[in-house]
Structures are given as structure tokens and as C-alpha cells.
Design an enzyme around this catalytic site. Structure first.
Site, mmCIF file in Angstrom:
data_model
loop_
_atom_site.group_PDB
_atom_site.id
_atom_site.type_symbol
_atom_site.label_atom_id
_atom_site.label_comp_id
_atom_site.label_asym_id
_atom_site.label_seq_id
_atom_site.Cartn_x
_atom_site.Cartn_y
_atom_site.Cartn_z
ATOM 1 N N GLY A 17 0.438 -1.160 0.008
ATOM 2 C CA GLY A 17 0.263 0.105 0.045
ATOM 3 C C GLY A 17 1.171 1.059 -0.063
ATOM 4 O O GLY A 17 2.093 1.476 0.674
ATOM 5 N N ASN B 231 3.045 0.528 10.618
ATOM 6 C CA ASN B 231 2.298 -0.411 10.831
ATOM 7 C C ASN B 231 2.933 -1.237 12.001
ATOM 8 O O ASN B 231 1.240 -1.669 12.566
ATOM 9 C CB ASN B 231 3.139 -1.951 9.830
ATOM 10 N N ASN C 123 2.496 -9.444 7.644
ATOM 11 C CA ASN C 123 1.157 -9.186 7.422
ATOM 12 C C ASN C 123 1.109 -8.680 5.998
ATOM 13 O O ASN C 123 1.482 -7.817 5.454
ATOM 14 C CB ASN C 123 1.282 -7.236 8.147
ATOM 15 N N SER D 224 -12.261 5.943 14.141
ATOM 16 C CA SER D 224 -11.069 6.719 14.754
ATOM 17 C C SER D 224 -10.604 6.418 15.109
ATOM 18 O O SER D 224 -9.357 6.930 15.878
ATOM 19 C CB SER D 224 -12.916 6.422 15.234
ATOM 20 N N ARG E 170 3.298 8.308 6.184
ATOM 21 C CA ARG E 170 2.533 7.458 4.971
ATOM 22 C C ARG E 170 2.598 8.410 3.758
ATOM 23 O O ARG E 170 3.069 8.158 2.630
ATOM 24 C CB ARG E 170 1.455 6.926 5.144
ATOM 25 N N HIS F 238 -8.337 -4.301 8.119
ATOM 26 C CA HIS F 238 -7.191 -5.962 7.965
ATOM 27 C C HIS F 238 -5.892 -5.776 8.483
ATOM 28 O O HIS F 238 -5.079 -5.981 8.163
ATOM 29 C CB HIS F 238 -6.838 -4.936 6.488
ATOM 30 N N TRP F 239 -6.343 -4.545 9.610
ATOM 31 C CA TRP F 239 -4.966 -4.307 10.178
ATOM 32 C C TRP F 239 -5.018 -4.544 12.088
ATOM 33 O O TRP F 239 -5.733 -4.225 12.568
ATOM 34 C CB TRP F 239 -4.466 -3.145 10.802
#
Length: 276
Positions: free
Chosen positions: A40, A48, A108, A178, A188, A255-256
Site C-alpha cells: 500500500g 505498521n 502482515n 476513528s 504514509r 485488515h490491521w
């Protein structure tokens, strides 16, 4: 030379025999855990895993938080194919250069696919695997039907990404948007503008499902059932195929896992590392 103005901690660099220069953080002492982040725009090891590796360091582990090539402070060549073989070779070279005969790999998404790739190619080098929604368990077309992947491709293709564009993308990573911190968006966004166009266009990860039975090491996995980037059904494939696997499935989680359920993730991983 690496950019010095990125809003990321600066750790160590090493140069592989190929000439590729990699950046990594080195925190703690003890058995080695290599942290492999996902893909990404703007991704890095620190962005991450900033809420996780300090707990591992405090628990007696040496944490090597790698910026994969094309990400973070590592080199971002514009003349390579960013396929799985390229990433696995870089990880293998990283381990050889630091003289690490056997490690735990924690990955991940894309990082999970790279961890799987190395564990299948070099089983003697991997003591344990910790995987969060790992890639490499579906065909490419399946991933590109996912809402998060489609939106990522669209936003990245529209041009340079600022903080607001990054907010749109990162809101799809989490069930509860949030929890997104402004510092994460700034980190990022700053990295994204340094990434080459070929990074995502040339990225290829094969489906390794048929080879899961070859995994020799124990596997601890996590998956959020609200993942919009990677189909949660991959957990069933891991459990059916890998001889020594367990998975934690979480509702109200995207996803995290390591961000949305930080404490549970850290506790579960440390128990696995200490007790198997």
C-alpha cells in the site's frame, strides 16, 4: 541516498550484494523476530507496527523492523519487478548479511506472503510464523475484486497522495476508522510520494495454497472478518493446509488486527513465542 526528511524514526541501513540498500529498526535483545509490513502507498515497518514491537522488546526479543524495498526508508528502484521472488530474495539477503541463521518471521498482508515464501523455500531458517491476513492464498483476480484494493489502485493512480487522500485509503484498513492517528497519515503520505510507479503495477504474488502442507514450523495467525483487502476465508485454507497452525478470528476488525486489537495481538504473540 535515503531521504532524511521523512517523519519516520531512522535506524540502521545495510546493502545487499545486489546493491539494494535496506533500512531497518533494531530494538531489544534476545531471540530474533523480523517484522514484515504490508503493501500500500506509504507503508513502512514503523507505521505498521509502532504499537507492537516495543512490547516485544520489553518481553525479551530482538525486533528487526524492516522497510521492504520500495517502502519506508529503503531503496525504491524503478527498474525491477516487485514480485514475490524479489521480496523473498531481499529478505534472504537481509538475514544472511546480519548472520541470522534462524528467526521468527512476523508478517502482515504482503509481509505475510513474503514470510510464507521464505518459510517454504528455506524451512530451516524459520522457527515460527506469525501471520496477519497474509497474502499469497488467492489468485490475483480475487484480490483485485476486494473493495480496499480497488480503492487503493484508484487513489494511487490519481496522482500524488496527501494526508486527506491517505485518510480515505486508511479508513478502509480498519473497522473503526476513528482509531486512525494523524501521525500515521502524515508518515504514509510522506513516503507515498517517493514510491515509483512500477511498485504496484509490477507486484505479483502467486497463490501458495497448494504448498501449505510443506510448512514445517508452527504458525499463529490472525484475521479480521471485516477485512476489505484480503478475503478472511484464507484462514480456513491455512488451517486445512498447514500441519501446525492456529488462527484467531476477530469480529469488528479489518485488515490491521495489530492496530485495532493491539493488546490482544501483543499478548497472544508473546504467549506463542514463549510457550509455543
Amino acid at each position: 541516498m535515503p531521504r532524511q526528511d521523512l517523519p519516520l524514526p531512522e535506524g540502521h541501513y545495510l546493502t545487499l550484494p545486489s546493491g539494494l540498500r535496506l533500512h531497518y529498526l533494531d530494538e531489544g535483545e534476545g531471540p530474533v523476530v523480523i517484522w514484515l509490513h504490508g503493501s500500500g502507498p506509504g507503508a513502512s515497518g514503523h507505521s505498521n507496527f509502532k504499537g507492537n514491537y516495543p512490547a516485544f522488546a520489553a518481553a525479551g526479543f530482538r525486533n528487526l523492523v524492516l522497510d521492504l524495498p520500495g517502502f519506508g526508508r529503503s531503496d525504491k528502484p524503478a527498474d525491477v519487478d516487485y514480485d514475490l521472488a524479489f521480496f523473498v530474495a531481499a529478505l534472504h539477503g537481509f538475514m544472511d548479511t546480519l548472520d541470522l541463521p534462524r528467526v521468527t518471521l512476523l508478517g502482515n498482508s504482503l509481509g505475510g506472503a513474503i514470510a510464507l515464501g521464505l518459510a517454504l523455500d528455506q524451512p530451516a531458517r524459520v522457527e515460527r510464523l506469525i501471520l496477519m491476513a497474509p497474502g499469497g492464498l488467492e489468485e490475483r483476480e480475487t484480490y483485485f475484486r476486494m473493495e480496499g484494493i480497488q480503492r487503493m489502485v484508484t487513489i494511487f493512480g490519481e496522482g500524488p497522495m496527501g494526508v486527506e487522500e491517505m485518510r480515505q485509503l486508511m479508513s478502509l484498513q480498519l473497522y473503526d476508522a476513528s482509531q486512525i492517528e494523524e501521525a500515521l497519515l502524515e508518515e504514509r503520505a510522506a513516503v507515498a510520494v517517493t514510491q515509483p510507479d512500477n511498485l504496484f503495477s509490477s507486484m505479483r504474488v502467486p497463490n501458495m495454497t497448494a504448498r501449505l502442507g510443506e510448512l514445517a514450523c508452527p504458525v499463529l495467525g490472525f484475521w479480521g472478518i471485516d477485512d476489505r483487502f484480503n478475503p478472511p476465508g484464507g484462514a480456513d485454507k491455512m488451517l486445512a493446509g498447514a500441519p501446525r497452525a492456529r488462527f484467531v478470528m476477530l469480529n469488528r476488525c479489518g485488515h490491521w488486527v495489530q492496530v485495532e486489537h493491539r493488546d490482544l495481538f501483543n499478548r497472544s504473540c508473546l504467549d506463542f513465542l514463549h510457550h509455543g
